[in-house]
Design a protein around this motif. Structure first.
Motif, PDB file in Angstrom:
ATOM      1  N   PRO A   1      12.559   1.100  -2.938  1.00 50.17           N
ATOM      2  CA  PRO A   1      13.150   1.978  -1.922  1.00 50.17           C
ATOM      3  C   PRO A   1      12.135   2.574  -0.955  1.00 50.17           C
ATOM      4  CG  PRO A   1      13.064   3.105  -4.037  1.00 50.17           C
ATOM      5  CD  PRO A   1      12.609   1.701  -4.279  1.00 50.17           C
ATOM      6  N   PHE A   2      10.839   2.591  -1.358  1.00 49.47           N
ATOM      7  CA  PHE A   2       9.813   3.227  -0.533  1.00 49.47           C
ATOM      8  C   PHE A   2       8.635   2.262  -0.365  1.00 49.47           C
ATOM      9  CE2 PHE A   2      11.969   6.466  -3.147  1.00 49.47           C
ATOM     10  CZ  PHE A   2      12.691   7.093  -2.133  1.00 49.47           C
ATOM     11  N   PRO A   3       8.698   1.372   0.630  1.00 52.93           N
ATOM     12  CA  PRO A   3       7.729   0.275   0.738  1.00 52.93           C
ATOM     13  C   PRO A   3       6.335   0.687   1.198  1.00 52.93           C
ATOM     14  CG  PRO A   3       9.267   0.211   2.577  1.00 52.93           C
ATOM     15  CD  PRO A   3       9.782   1.251   1.630  1.00 52.93           C
ATOM     16  N   ARG A   4       6.175   1.906   1.739  1.00 53.62           N
ATOM     17  CA  ARG A   4       4.865   2.362   2.189  1.00 53.62           C
ATOM     18  C   ARG A   4       4.534   3.710   1.534  1.00 53.62           C
ATOM     19  NH1 ARG A   4       2.293   0.476   6.318  1.00 53.62           N
ATOM     20  NH2 ARG A   4       1.665   2.542   7.060  1.00 53.62           N
ATOM     21  N   PRO A   5       4.413   3.723   0.221  1.00 55.39           N
ATOM     22  CA  PRO A   5       4.226   5.004  -0.467  1.00 55.39           C
ATOM     23  C   PRO A   5       2.797   5.526  -0.364  1.00 55.39           C
ATOM     24  CG  PRO A   5       4.121   3.222  -2.049  1.00 55.39           C
ATOM     25  CD  PRO A   5       4.453   2.588  -0.714  1.00 55.39           C
ATOM     26  N   ALA A   6       2.675   6.846  -0.381  1.00 54.45           N
ATOM     27  CA  ALA A   6       1.383   7.514  -0.521  1.00 54.45           C
ATOM     28  C   ALA A   6       1.531   8.483  -1.691  1.00 54.45           C
ATOM     29  CB  ALA A   6       1.000   8.250   0.759  1.00 54.45           C
ATOM     30  N   TYR A   7       1.117   8.024  -2.874  1.00 57.21           N
ATOM     31  CA  TYR A   7       1.268   8.822  -4.090  1.00 57.21           C
ATOM     32  C   TYR A   7       0.202   9.917  -4.157  1.00 57.21           C
ATOM     33  CZ  TYR A   7       4.648   5.692  -6.333  1.00 57.21           C
ATOM     34  OH  TYR A   7       5.778   4.977  -6.656  1.00 57.21           O
ATOM     35  N   ILE A   8       0.590  11.065  -4.644  1.00 57.91           N
ATOM     36  CA  ILE A   8      -0.369  12.109  -4.996  1.00 57.91           C
ATOM     37  C   ILE A   8      -0.796  11.828  -6.434  1.00 57.91           C
ATOM     38  CG2 ILE A   8      -0.649  14.582  -5.380  1.00 57.91           C
ATOM     39  CD1 ILE A   8       1.444  15.009  -3.152  1.00 57.91           C
ATOM     40  N   TYR A   9      -2.091  11.606  -6.650  1.00 55.94           N
ATOM     41  CA  TYR A   9      -2.568  11.143  -7.944  1.00 55.94           C
ATOM     42  C   TYR A   9      -3.806  11.924  -8.387  1.00 55.94           C
ATOM     43  CZ  TYR A   9      -6.354   8.715  -5.476  1.00 55.94           C
ATOM     44  OH  TYR A   9      -7.456   8.434  -4.708  1.00 55.94           O
ATOM     45  N   LYS A  10      -4.069  11.875  -9.688  1.00 57.57           N
ATOM     46  CA  LYS A  10      -5.245  12.541 -10.252  1.00 57.57           C
ATOM     47  C   LYS A  10      -6.528  11.893  -9.729  1.00 57.57           C
ATOM     48  CE  LYS A  10      -3.933  11.708 -14.424  1.00 57.57           C
ATOM     49  NZ  LYS A  10      -3.895  11.634 -15.908  1.00 57.57           N
TER      50      LYS A  10
ATOM     51  N   GLN B   1       4.001   6.733   6.368  1.00 55.64           N
ATOM     52  CA  GLN B   1       4.156   6.468   4.941  1.00 55.64           C
ATOM     53  C   GLN B   1       5.127   7.470   4.314  1.00 55.64           C
ATOM     54  OE1 GLN B   1      -0.431   6.049   4.180  1.00 55.64           O
ATOM     55  NE2 GLN B   1       0.610   4.973   2.510  1.00 55.64           N
ATOM     56  N   GLN B   2       5.595   7.135   3.124  1.00 57.86           N
ATOM     57  CA  GLN B   2       6.423   8.045   2.350  1.00 57.86           C
ATOM     58  C   GLN B   2       5.520   8.774   1.341  1.00 57.86           C
ATOM     59  OE1 GLN B   2       7.482   4.471   1.934  1.00 57.86           O
ATOM     60  NE2 GLN B   2       8.438   4.605   3.941  1.00 57.86           N
ATOM     61  N   VAL B   3       5.430  10.095   1.464  1.00 55.22           N
ATOM     62  CA  VAL B   3       4.593  10.885   0.563  1.00 55.22           C
ATOM     63  C   VAL B   3       5.346  11.066  -0.746  1.00 55.22           C
ATOM     64  CG1 VAL B   3       3.481  13.111   0.172  1.00 55.22           C
ATOM     65  CG2 VAL B   3       3.388  12.050   2.433  1.00 55.22           C
ATOM     66  N   MET B   4       4.770  10.564  -1.839  1.00 62.11           N
ATOM     67  CA  MET B   4       5.434  10.552  -3.140  1.00 62.11           C
ATOM     68  C   MET B   4       4.850  11.647  -4.032  1.00 62.11           C
ATOM     69  SD  MET B   4       7.231   7.777  -2.514  1.00 62.11           S
ATOM     70  CE  MET B   4       7.909   7.384  -4.122  1.00 62.11           C
ATOM     71  N   ILE B   5       5.714  12.558  -4.488  1.00 61.02           N
ATOM     72  CA  ILE B   5       5.260  13.612  -5.385  1.00 61.02           C
ATOM     73  C   ILE B   5       6.224  13.726  -6.564  1.00 61.02           C
ATOM     74  CG2 ILE B   5       6.446  15.421  -4.047  1.00 61.02           C
ATOM     75  CD1 ILE B   5       4.140  17.306  -4.878  1.00 61.02           C
ATOM     76  N   PHE B   6       5.666  13.926  -7.743  1.00 63.21           N
ATOM     77  CA  PHE B   6       6.459  14.210  -8.929  1.00 63.21           C
ATOM     78  C   PHE B   6       6.401  15.727  -9.132  1.00 63.21           C
ATOM     79  CE2 PHE B   6       4.740   9.858  -9.914  1.00 63.21           C
ATOM     80  CZ  PHE B   6       5.941   9.198  -9.709  1.00 63.21           C
ATOM     81  N   PRO B   7       7.495  16.444  -8.856  1.00 62.27           N
ATOM     82  CA  PRO B   7       7.456  17.904  -8.827  1.00 62.27           C
ATOM     83  C   PRO B   7       7.007  18.569 -10.132  1.00 62.27           C
ATOM     84  CG  PRO B   7       9.460  17.108  -7.795  1.00 62.27           C
ATOM     85  CD  PRO B   7       8.811  15.919  -8.436  1.00 62.27           C
ATOM     86  N   GLU B   8       7.175  17.877 -11.259  1.00 63.85           N
ATOM     87  CA  GLU B   8       6.752  18.460 -12.530  1.00 63.85           C
ATOM     88  C   GLU B   8       5.291  18.150 -12.854  1.00 63.85           C
ATOM     89  OE1 GLU B   8      10.421  18.518 -15.435  1.00 63.85           O
ATOM     90  OE2 GLU B   8      10.492  16.714 -14.190  1.00 63.85           O
ATOM     91  N   GLY B   9       4.659  17.340 -12.027  1.00 67.73           N
ATOM     92  CA  GLY B   9       3.230  17.118 -12.138  1.00 67.73           C
ATOM     93  C   GLY B   9       2.796  16.080 -13.147  1.00 67.73           C
ATOM     94  N   THR B  10       3.635  15.788 -14.127  1.00 65.11           N
ATOM     95  CA  THR B  10       3.279  14.820 -15.157  1.00 65.11           C
ATOM     96  C   THR B  10       4.553  14.253 -15.756  1.00 65.11           C
ATOM     97  OG1 THR B  10       1.918  14.485 -17.151  1.00 65.11           O
ATOM     98  CG2 THR B  10       3.249  16.500 -17.054  1.00 65.11           C
ATOM     99  N   ARG B  11       4.416  13.230 -16.576  1.00 64.19           N
ATOM    100  CA  ARG B  11       5.596  12.614 -17.189  1.00 64.19           C
ATOM    101  C   ARG B  11       6.273  13.583 -18.160  1.00 64.19           C
ATOM    102  NH1 ARG B  11       2.910   7.419 -19.666  1.00 64.19           N
ATOM    103  NH2 ARG B  11       1.264   8.973 -19.912  1.00 64.19           N
ATOM    104  N   ARG B  12       7.583  13.624 -18.110  1.00 62.91           N
ATOM    105  CA  ARG B  12       8.365  14.471 -19.003  1.00 62.91           C
ATOM    106  C   ARG B  12       9.300  13.587 -19.819  1.00 62.91           C
ATOM    107  NH1 ARG B  12       7.191  19.560 -19.879  1.00 62.91           N
ATOM    108  NH2 ARG B  12       9.362  20.269 -19.826  1.00 62.91           N
ATOM    109  N   ALA B  13       9.416  13.890 -21.097  1.00 60.49           N
ATOM    110  CA  ALA B  13      10.312  13.139 -21.963  1.00 60.49           C
ATOM    111  C   ALA B  13      11.762  13.355 -21.540  1.00 60.49           C
ATOM    112  CB  ALA B  13      10.125  13.571 -23.416  1.00 60.49           C
ATOM    113  N   VAL B  14      12.585  12.353 -21.773  1.00 63.44           N
ATOM    114  CA  VAL B  14      14.017  12.508 -21.523  1.00 63.44           C
ATOM    115  C   VAL B  14      14.527  13.692 -22.351  1.00 63.44           C
ATOM    116  CG1 VAL B  14      16.274  11.404 -21.776  1.00 63.44           C
ATOM    117  CG2 VAL B  14      14.298  10.052 -21.051  1.00 63.44           C
TER     118      VAL B  14
END
Length: 243
Positions: free
Chosen positions: A90-99, A144-157
């Motif tokens: 869905p986002f072919p030109r992503p710019a991920y915020i990463y560690k 680009q599409q700026v990609m952010i995960f609002p919780e900052g890290t992976r969260r369990a279901v």
């Protein structure tokens, strides 16, 4: 059978990633356009093919017609490593915020730098926000599409939500439309797990949030929108599994 399929897929995943990292070496000095993002899309589709063929794991992308064209701030649920490549659809030109630590990995670190991804030093919170904002503004300027995960890290279901301030800061500072995304990938590619379970991952692009909302209203709306949709998609997958 589940274990065998998971082993075969993981072998493919790391071999496929290594092969494309080798291909990236000449691509990183290519003077025209940004071939690294193109190779990222190839990586994505190869992985999705392998998941479908080996693990019987498919994807249902919903709401793609809602995604604004061009530059946008994307805020997505983060449950596993799956979405780091599958979001290329869905986002072919992503710019991920990463560690920032990922920058030090040979080849991979060079590739994400060349692809204009956005590093963050989590140990320096004040400086980190300013750095992220500058990087995100530059990425939006490149369409680009700026990609952010609002919780900052992976969260369990089923883990309680833990949204950070960073996404609200970016929304207010950039004045950009925010595209919320929900999914249930953690049911099939669990964090910290070797197993890749069969089924259908559902990714849903929700109604975009227009720019200009007060920060507190935006933060509550984003959290409610993503969490409500995520819970619905998880419940849908579990109901299908019982059937």
């Amino acid at each position: 059978m589940l274990l065998l399929r998971s082993v075969i897929f993981n072998l493919f995943f790391y071999l496929w990633t290594f092969v494309l990292l080798i291909v990236l070496i000449p691509a990183m000095i290519w003077p025209f356009g940004n071939p690294v993002l193109f190779i990222g899309r190839v990586w994505c589709h190869g992985n999705l093919w392998a998941l479908r063929t080996i693990c019987n794991l498919t994807v249902d992308y919903r709401g793609l017609e809602k995604v604004p064209l061009g530059a946008v701030l994307v805020a997505a649920k983060h449950q596993s490593a799956w979405e780091t490549f599958a979001f290329f659809v869905p986002f072919p030109r992503p710019a991920y915020i990463y560690k920032r630590e990922l920058s030090y990995i040979p080849l991979f670190g060079w590739a994400i730098w060349r692809a204009h991804q956005i590093p963050v030093d989590r140990g320096k919170k004040g400086e980190a926000l300013a750095s992220i904002t500058a990087g995100a503004r530059a990425a939006l300027g490149r369409d680009q599409q700026v990609m952010i995960f609002p919780e900052g890290t992976r969260r369990a279901v089923d883990a309680p939500p833990d949204y950070k301030y960073g996404v609200t800061h970016l929304y207010s500072a950039l004045g950009a439309t925010c595209q919320p995304v929900a999914h249930n990938a953690g049911l099939f590619w669990p964090r910290r797990s070797f197993l890749r379970r069969p089924g259908t991952v559902i990714v849903e692009c929700l109604d975009p949030i227009p720019p200009g909302l007060p920060p507190e209203i935006f933060a509550e709306r984003l959290k409610t929108t993503i969490e409500t949709a995520t819970n619905r998609l998880v419940a849908e997958a579990r109901a299908q599994a019982r059937e």
